[in-house]
Design an enzyme around this catalytic site. Structure first.
Site, PDB file in Angstrom:
ATOM      1  N   GLY A  46       5.666  -2.552  10.815  1.00 26.10           N
ATOM      2  CA  GLY A  46       6.998  -1.960  10.762  1.00 26.10           C
ATOM      3  C   GLY A  46       6.907  -0.480  10.457  1.00 26.10           C
ATOM      4  O   GLY A  46       5.850   0.014  10.041  1.00 26.10           O
ATOM      5  N   GLN A  51       9.810   7.515   6.994  1.00 27.44           N
ATOM      6  CA  GLN A  51       8.352   7.687   7.061  1.00 27.44           C
ATOM      7  C   GLN A  51       7.928   8.731   8.085  1.00 27.44           C
ATOM      8  O   GLN A  51       6.800   9.217   8.042  1.00 27.44           O
ATOM      9  CB  GLN A  51       7.665   6.349   7.389  1.00 27.44           C
ATOM     10  CG  GLN A  51       7.769   5.333   6.258  1.00 27.44           C
ATOM     11  CD  GLN A  51       7.011   4.067   6.608  1.00 27.44           C
ATOM     12  OE1 GLN A  51       7.557   3.183   7.260  1.00 27.44           O
ATOM     13  NE2 GLN A  51       5.762   3.988   6.190  1.00 27.44           N
ATOM     14  N   CYS A  89       1.079   0.089   3.121  1.00 29.93           N
ATOM     15  CA  CYS A  89       2.108   0.962   3.699  1.00 29.93           C
ATOM     16  C   CYS A  89       1.422   2.113   4.407  1.00 29.93           C
ATOM     17  O   CYS A  89       0.492   2.694   3.875  1.00 29.93           O
ATOM     18  CB  CYS A  89       3.014   1.481   2.585  1.00 29.93           C
ATOM     19  SG  CYS A  89       4.336   2.528   3.180  1.00 29.93           S
ATOM     20  N   LEU A  90       1.897   2.427   5.609  1.00 32.14           N
ATOM     21  CA  LEU A  90       1.307   3.536   6.370  1.00 32.14           C
ATOM     22  C   LEU A  90       1.442   4.852   5.608  1.00 32.14           C
ATOM     23  O   LEU A  90       0.670   5.774   5.826  1.00 32.14           O
ATOM     24  CB  LEU A  90       1.975   3.652   7.737  1.00 32.14           C
ATOM     25  CG  LEU A  90       1.733   2.475   8.685  1.00 32.14           C
ATOM     26  CD1 LEU A  90       2.539   2.663   9.968  1.00 32.14           C
ATOM     27  CD2 LEU A  90       0.251   2.322   9.010  1.00 32.14           C
ATOM     28  N   HIS A 131      10.434  -4.702   2.944  1.00 36.35           N
ATOM     29  CA  HIS A 131       9.603  -3.507   2.773  1.00 36.35           C
ATOM     30  C   HIS A 131      10.246  -2.290   3.454  1.00 36.35           C
ATOM     31  O   HIS A 131      10.354  -1.216   2.855  1.00 36.35           O
ATOM     32  CB  HIS A 131       8.201  -3.785   3.349  1.00 36.35           C
ATOM     33  CG  HIS A 131       7.241  -2.646   3.227  1.00 36.35           C
ATOM     34  ND1 HIS A 131       6.129  -2.684   2.412  1.00 36.35           N
ATOM     35  CD2 HIS A 131       7.215  -1.429   3.825  1.00 36.35           C
ATOM     36  CE1 HIS A 131       5.473  -1.521   2.512  1.00 36.35           C
ATOM     37  NE2 HIS A 131       6.115  -0.760   3.371  1.00 36.35           N
ATOM     38  N   GLU A 132      10.691  -2.491   4.701  1.00 34.15           N
ATOM     39  CA  GLU A 132      11.282  -1.370   5.453  1.00 34.15           C
ATOM     40  C   GLU A 132      12.638  -0.977   4.884  1.00 34.15           C
ATOM     41  O   GLU A 132      12.973   0.206   4.807  1.00 34.15           O
ATOM     42  CB  GLU A 132      11.419  -1.721   6.937  1.00 34.15           C
ATOM     43  CG  GLU A 132      10.114  -2.051   7.654  1.00 34.15           C
ATOM     44  CD  GLU A 132       9.008  -1.057   7.407  1.00 34.15           C
ATOM     45  OE1 GLU A 132       9.281   0.149   7.220  1.00 34.15           O
ATOM     46  OE2 GLU A 132       7.836  -1.476   7.369  1.00 34.15           O
ATOM     47  N   HIS A 135      12.304   1.310   2.074  1.00 30.55           N
ATOM     48  CA  HIS A 135      12.041   2.699   2.487  1.00 30.55           C
ATOM     49  C   HIS A 135      13.354   3.471   2.673  1.00 30.55           C
ATOM     50  O   HIS A 135      13.418   4.672   2.399  1.00 30.55           O
ATOM     51  CB  HIS A 135      11.275   2.733   3.813  1.00 30.55           C
ATOM     52  CG  HIS A 135       9.776   2.649   3.668  1.00 30.55           C
ATOM     53  ND1 HIS A 135       9.049   3.587   2.972  1.00 30.55           N
ATOM     54  CD2 HIS A 135       8.878   1.767   4.159  1.00 30.55           C
ATOM     55  CE1 HIS A 135       7.755   3.261   3.034  1.00 30.55           C
ATOM     56  NE2 HIS A 135       7.621   2.157   3.749  1.00 30.55           N
TER      57      HIS A 135
HETATM   58 NI    NI Z   1       5.833   1.163   4.151  1.00 22.93          NI
END
Ligand code: NI
Length: 163
Positions: A46, A51, A89-90, A131-132, A135
């Site tokens: 995702g 981000q 997480c990226l 999770h998203e 963000h």
């Molecule tokens: Ni993340």
């Protein structure tokens, strides 16, 4: 389509609250296409707009059944049953941790055509949504992860869970 740069820890944009999308136009469609392309290039499950430095309430997810875009998502129901799993997480390269999330979620969202849609998810799909969605509110998984080390074998098994 174009790849966007993924912002990492220390970038203030990750801690800000994203704003509601007011107009669904071609610019938003390009943003979503770019987010999907960037998510695939980075091997993520995702990706949320903050981000890549865009403070809009938009995220994309693909848990193996094709990409889904969420616009102005609202979590309207969560299960009492929980799940505990490894997240990464990226935006936080190299970090992993166990996070407890509800097993199932019901989300009200808008499609790219502006239609309202209810999406029900469970397991990894639900985890990715939580999770998203975090963000969009400036929250990161490291804020809520358990205080215990992740087992090596689970890191390998959960390699796809980076969002
Ligand atoms: Ni993340």
């Amino acid at each position: 389509m174009a790849l966007r740069i993924v912002r990492t820890m220390g970038d203030e944009v990750l801690r800000k609250r994203a704003k509601e999308v007011k107009v669904i136009n071609d610019k938003l469609k390009i943003l979503i296409d770019d987010m999907i392309e960037t998510m695939y290039a980075e091997n993520g499950v995702g990706l949320a707009a903050p981000q890549i430095g865009i403070l809009k309430r938009v995220f994309v997810i693909d848990v193996g059944e094709g990409p889904i875009a969420f616009i102005n998502p609202e979590i309207i129901e969560v299960s009492e049953e929980i799940q505990k799993g490894v997240e990464g997480c990226l935006s936080i390269p190299g970090e992993r941790g166990y996070v407890i999330r509800p097993m199932r979620v019901k989300v009200k969202t808008q499609t790219i055509n502006g239609d309202e849609e209810i999406i029900e998810a469970e397991g990894l799909f639900a985890r990715a949504i939580f999770h998203e969605n975090d963000h969009l509110n400036g929250q990161l998984f490291i804020d809520i992860m358990e205080d215990e080390p992740v087992l090596e074998e689970e890191i390998d098994e959960n390699d796809g869970e980076i969002c």
